[in-house]
Motif scaffolding. Structure first.
Motif, short mmCIF file in Angstrom:
data_model
loop_
_atom_site.label_atom_id
_atom_site.label_comp_id
_atom_site.label_asym_id
_atom_site.label_seq_id
_atom_site.Cartn_x
_atom_site.Cartn_y
_atom_site.Cartn_z
N ILE A 128 1.06 -1.42 -0.29
CA ILE A 128 0.01 -0.40 0.10
C ILE A 128 1.48 1.34 0.10
O ILE A 128 1.75 1.45 0.31
CB ILE A 128 -1.08 0.53 1.21
CG1 ILE A 128 -2.22 -1.14 0.89
CG2 ILE A 128 -1.72 1.55 1.15
CD1 ILE A 128 -2.10 -1.33 2.65
N ALA A 152 -8.08 -2.75 -2.34
CA ALA A 152 -9.25 -2.19 -0.79
C ALA A 152 -8.64 -3.43 0.33
O ALA A 152 -9.29 -2.36 1.47
CB ALA A 152 -10.49 -2.40 -1.21
N VAL A 155 -6.50 -2.10 2.75
CA VAL A 155 -6.41 -1.22 2.81
C VAL A 155 -6.86 -0.57 4.35
O VAL A 155 -6.79 -0.82 5.23
CB VAL A 155 -6.70 0.02 2.09
CG1 VAL A 155 -6.97 1.06 2.96
CG2 VAL A 155 -5.86 0.49 0.19
N HIS A 171 -8.69 5.68 0.91
CA HIS A 171 -8.45 4.62 0.14
C HIS A 171 -8.99 5.81 -1.02
O HIS A 171 -9.55 5.79 -1.68
CB HIS A 171 -8.91 3.48 0.02
CG HIS A 171 -9.07 3.32 -0.88
ND1 HIS A 171 -9.40 1.23 -1.88
CD2 HIS A 171 -7.41 2.87 -1.80
CE1 HIS A 171 -8.52 0.84 -2.67
NE2 HIS A 171 -7.72 1.34 -2.61
#
Length: 301
Positions: A128, A152, A155, A171
């Motif tokens: 990330i 996603a 995150v 995000h």
């Protein structure tokens, strides 16, 4: 265990690599929240206070990755990220399945995409890009804004731990989106520093009390967090600890200009701010507080 978030039926073990102006207070907040944290820094002496606070000290990034399931990194530039990840005893040499890197460094979006792809190919480790805004003050107080790019689900896995260090995590899209968002942030912050330095110097040279500008403009269209935070520091010559270094701001603005060129985006204000910070680097030094840009137009004491 108290203070440890259960994820997928087990407690995540955390690692933190890079203990500079931002990394040290951020890692300290993880410890204060009760998390188990292993730390590493190129200069081991910077880790001493964190070890006293309960962190475990690693010999190298490889050891951090062997112990931790989520590894936070916060280093100076893309070359430093490359060294941590792919250098001798780097993250890429550790088993990567199920492990996740959350990189708080501010680097070129293309660099973060390339590093993420190489690392996934090397050992399957996730990535990330999560640059931050709020400076060392925000890191100390846990008020940082974090803008993230990546999967996603990754995150969301990292979210509870990031929010032990920050007020907000957004995000923004796939890998690289966080870095692009940070560049937009730096256009605004770098431009604001330059404009506020100009306004503050005008007030001082015209004979009014520049220190009262934040009070006078509060609630009006010119009011902002930068106005309230930066101007008193400029007027008072308060530069320690620095909110951010001149070299860091210049690096980010130069990246803005490169990305703008590649996307045919005009950035005249960011380009001018970059030139002012380049002058400040020569005049005040690369490691000086970015707010010393104020001293370009007047007294340098």
């Amino acid at each position: 265990m108290d203070g440890i978030r259960e994820t997928g039926g087990h407690a995540e073990k955390l690692g933190y690599v890079g203990l500079g102006l931002m990394g040290t207070p951020m890692a300290r907040r993880l410890l204060a929240a009760g998390h188990e944290v292993m730390v590493w820094n190129r200069s081991p002496t910077k880790a001493a206070a964190l070890v006293e606070a309960g962190a475990k000290l690693a010999n190298d990034p490889h050891e951090v990755a062997r112990v931790a399931s989520i590894i936070f990194t916060c280093v100076t530039d893309a070359a430093a990220v490359e060294e941590v990840v792919f250098g001798r005893n780097g993250l890429a040499e550790a088993p990567g399945a199920g492990r996740l890197v959350v990189d708080f460094s501010s680097i070129h979006p293309e660099a973060t995409r390339a590093i993420a792809a190489r690392l996934r190919q090397a050992n399957g480790m996730g990535w990330i890009d999560a640059p931050v805004s709020g400076g060392s003050k925000g890191a100390e107080e846990g008020t940082l804004a974090v803008m993230a790019g990546g999967d996603a689900a990754d995150v969301e896995r990292a979210r509870p731990y990031v929010l032990a260090m920050a007020r907000r995590l957004t995000h923004m899209g796939p890998t690289g989106a966080g870095q692009t968002t940070k560049l937009c942030n730096q256009v605004i912050v770098g431009g604001a520093m330059a404009v506020l330095a100009e306004a503050t110097r005008l007030a001082a040279n015209a004979g009014i009390d520049a220190a009262r500008l934040p009070e006078a403009l509060a609630g009006g269209f010119a009011d902002s967090i930068p106005l309230q935070l930066f101007v008193p520091r400029m007027v008072g010559g308060i530069h320690s600890p620095p909110l951010g270094q001149i070299a860091t701001m210049l690096k980010d603005l130069d990246t803005v200009i490169e990305v703008a060129r590649n996307t045919s985006t005009p950035v005249p204000m960011a380009s001018l701010a970059a030139q002012l910070f380049r002058l400040a680097k020569v005049s005040r030094g690369a490691d000086a507080d970015a707010l010393e840009i104020y001293k370009l137009s007047g007294d340098t004491d």
